[in-house]
Enzyme design. Structure first.
Site, short mmCIF file in Angstrom:
data_model
loop_
_atom_site.label_atom_id
_atom_site.label_comp_id
_atom_site.label_asym_id
_atom_site.label_seq_id
_atom_site.Cartn_x
_atom_site.Cartn_y
_atom_site.Cartn_z
N SER A 191 44.48 41.62 43.18
CA SER A 191 45.01 41.08 42.59
C SER A 191 46.02 41.77 41.43
O SER A 191 45.95 42.05 40.86
CB SER A 191 44.86 39.98 41.23
OG SER A 191 45.78 39.06 40.27
N MET A 231 52.69 32.22 38.39
CA MET A 231 53.26 32.37 37.41
C MET A 231 54.74 31.66 37.28
O MET A 231 55.71 32.30 36.60
CB MET A 231 52.36 32.84 36.55
CG MET A 231 51.26 33.01 36.22
SD MET A 231 50.14 33.98 35.70
CE MET A 231 48.89 34.43 36.08
N HIS A 262 46.38 39.09 46.19
CA HIS A 262 46.53 37.82 45.38
C HIS A 262 47.66 38.51 44.49
O HIS A 262 47.69 39.12 43.93
CB HIS A 262 44.68 38.11 45.09
CG HIS A 262 45.05 36.87 43.98
ND1 HIS A 262 44.42 35.84 44.77
CD2 HIS A 262 45.06 36.16 43.03
CE1 HIS A 262 44.29 34.55 44.15
NE2 HIS A 262 45.22 35.57 42.61
N MET A 278 38.99 28.58 39.94
CA MET A 278 38.97 29.51 38.80
C MET A 278 37.63 29.51 37.69
O MET A 278 37.37 28.58 37.53
CB MET A 278 40.26 28.85 38.12
CG MET A 278 41.70 28.77 38.89
SD MET A 278 41.72 30.50 39.20
CE MET A 278 41.93 31.75 37.97
N GLY A 308 41.13 42.02 39.71
CA GLY A 308 42.55 42.32 39.16
C GLY A 308 42.47 44.18 38.37
O GLY A 308 42.71 44.85 38.73
N ASP A 339 38.20 33.49 41.72
CA ASP A 339 39.21 34.03 40.68
C ASP A 339 39.24 34.54 39.05
O ASP A 339 39.00 33.15 38.30
CB ASP A 339 40.41 33.54 41.09
CG ASP A 339 41.53 34.27 40.83
OD1 ASP A 339 41.81 35.32 40.48
OD2 ASP A 339 42.78 33.41 41.34
N MET A 367 50.50 29.44 40.43
CA MET A 367 50.12 28.84 39.13
C MET A 367 51.82 27.97 39.02
O MET A 367 52.38 28.44 38.06
CB MET A 367 48.78 30.00 38.17
CG MET A 367 48.18 30.06 38.36
SD MET A 367 47.54 31.36 38.31
CE MET A 367 47.98 32.51 39.07
N PHE A 420 46.13 34.85 32.62
CA PHE A 420 46.12 36.19 32.56
C PHE A 420 45.21 37.02 32.82
O PHE A 420 44.00 35.92 32.84
CB PHE A 420 46.60 36.99 30.80
CG PHE A 420 47.04 35.38 29.73
CD1 PHE A 420 48.32 36.55 29.67
CD2 PHE A 420 46.92 34.06 29.66
CE1 PHE A 420 49.28 35.61 29.39
CE2 PHE A 420 48.30 33.81 28.95
CZ PHE A 420 49.38 34.25 28.63
N HIS A 475 48.36 32.80 45.42
CA HIS A 475 48.59 31.94 44.23
C HIS A 475 49.20 30.75 43.64
O HIS A 475 49.63 31.64 42.13
CB HIS A 475 46.97 32.25 42.97
CG HIS A 475 46.44 31.31 42.20
ND1 HIS A 475 45.76 32.43 41.47
CD2 HIS A 475 46.70 29.94 42.28
CE1 HIS A 475 45.20 30.89 40.70
NE2 HIS A 475 45.42 30.09 41.13
N ASP A 489 49.62 36.56 42.11
CA ASP A 489 49.84 35.19 41.30
C ASP A 489 51.17 34.44 40.81
O ASP A 489 51.82 35.74 40.22
CB ASP A 489 48.72 35.52 40.22
CG ASP A 489 47.37 35.98 40.19
OD1 ASP A 489 47.20 35.00 40.90
OD2 ASP A 489 46.99 37.09 40.10
C1 DX5 Z 1 44.62 34.55 36.79
C2 DX5 Z 1 45.09 35.08 38.24
C3 DX5 Z 1 43.78 36.43 37.89
C4 DX5 Z 1 43.67 36.81 37.24
C5 DX5 Z 1 42.90 38.13 37.35
O1 DX5 Z 1 45.18 33.61 35.95
O2 DX5 Z 1 44.58 33.73 38.67
O3 DX5 Z 1 44.04 36.14 39.47
O4 DX5 Z 1 44.44 38.55 37.62
O5 DX5 Z 1 42.60 39.11 36.97
P1 DX5 Z 1 40.81 40.13 36.12
O6 DX5 Z 1 40.71 40.27 37.55
O7 DX5 Z 1 41.58 41.12 35.61
O8 DX5 Z 1 40.57 38.93 35.65
ZN ZN Z 2 44.60 34.60 40.94
#
Ligand code: DX5
Ligand code: ZN
Length: 227
Positions: free
Chosen positions: A8, A37, A33, A137, A197, A175, A68, A143, A66, A35
């Site tokens: 991520s 948002m 990946h 999830m 991530g 994730d 969101m 975050f 992804h 993200d």
């Molecule tokens: C959270 C994201 C994840 C996040 C994962 O909303 O969808 O993809 O970046 O990060 P880590 O691996 O640090 O939990």
């Molecule tokens: Zn994600």
């Protein structure tokens, strides 16, 4: 059975995305990946389709996007045109998730749905015929760097069972909160695409990726579903 890592970029250096992605991909990550948002569906703002368009030119890796966002219907075309390989919509977002998945597939892009930790797993399982991937999830979306929610392990097992029983060609991605020390257990439970991530981009990226690939081998060896 090949287990894939999807780093991520939320935890990468946004001023050096191409460099960080190249290090992860050269070390063996197959997906990237992304993200997205909107500051409304989740309490955080990140990036949009123009960044995906630039990343498309910077890497041949699978762009695993992804979303969101509250209103996927407004933005699906933008992400399809930007070059996403996989587009993932939340079942909790506005609109008809099944219709969104069909639209994504009709555009030649892999379609995936995702559920938040509190959403019943049946919501995703019902959509299996329309999905090339299901994402679970394992933290509240929004975050990076949060802790894995242990209750999600049963959901991973449930979706894996439904995929195997139905004979679906569908990947199962997880994730949030996946680290080197719990990755093998997640694979053993049924995940075949792992997002990480902070555990990839915090520190030595190549060494971190290798650590995950080693953990995946252990998980796959122990897993009944990979046999
Ligand atoms: C959270 C994201 C994840 C996040 C994962 O909303 O969808 O993809 O970046 O990060 P880590 O691996 O640090 O939990
Ligand atoms: Zn994600």
């Amino acid at each position: 059975m090949k287990i894939k890592l999807s780093p991520s970029i939320l935890s990468a250096d946004f001023a050096n995305l191409e460099r960080d992605i190249k290090q992860a991909v050269d070390a063996g990550a197959e997906y990237v990946h992304v993200d997205v948002m909107d500051g409304h569906f989740v309490p955080n703002l990140t990036i949009g389709a123009p960044v995906v368009k630039s990343l498309r030119k910077a890497t041949n890796a699978v762009l695993d996007v992804h979303l969101m966002i509250t209103d996927p219907d407004k933005y699906l075309d933008d992400f399809i045109e930007a070059g996403a390989d996989i587009l993932t919509v939340h079942c909790e977002s506005n609109g008809d998730t099944k219709a969104q998945l069909e639209k994504i597939r009709a555009a030649g892009v892999k379609a995936a749905c995702v559920i938040k930790p509190a959403t019943p797993v049946e919501t995703a399982i019902e959509l299996l015929p329309y999905c090339d991937m299901i994402l679970l999830m394992t933290v509240e979306p929004g975050f990076g760097g949060q802790g894995f929610i242990p209750e999600c392990m049963d959901k991973i097992r449930a979706v894996r069972k439904a995929i195997e029983q139905g004979g679906y060609q569908c990947e199962l991605e997880i994730d949030g909160g996946v680290k080197h020390n719990n990755a093998a257990a997640c694979v053993e439970a049924g995940a075949d695409v792992i997002v990480a991530g902070s555990a990839v981009f915090g520190g030595d990226i190549a060494a971190n990726v290798k650590g995950f690939l080693d953990a995946f081998k252990v998980g796959a060896q122990n897993a009944a579903w990979t046999k």
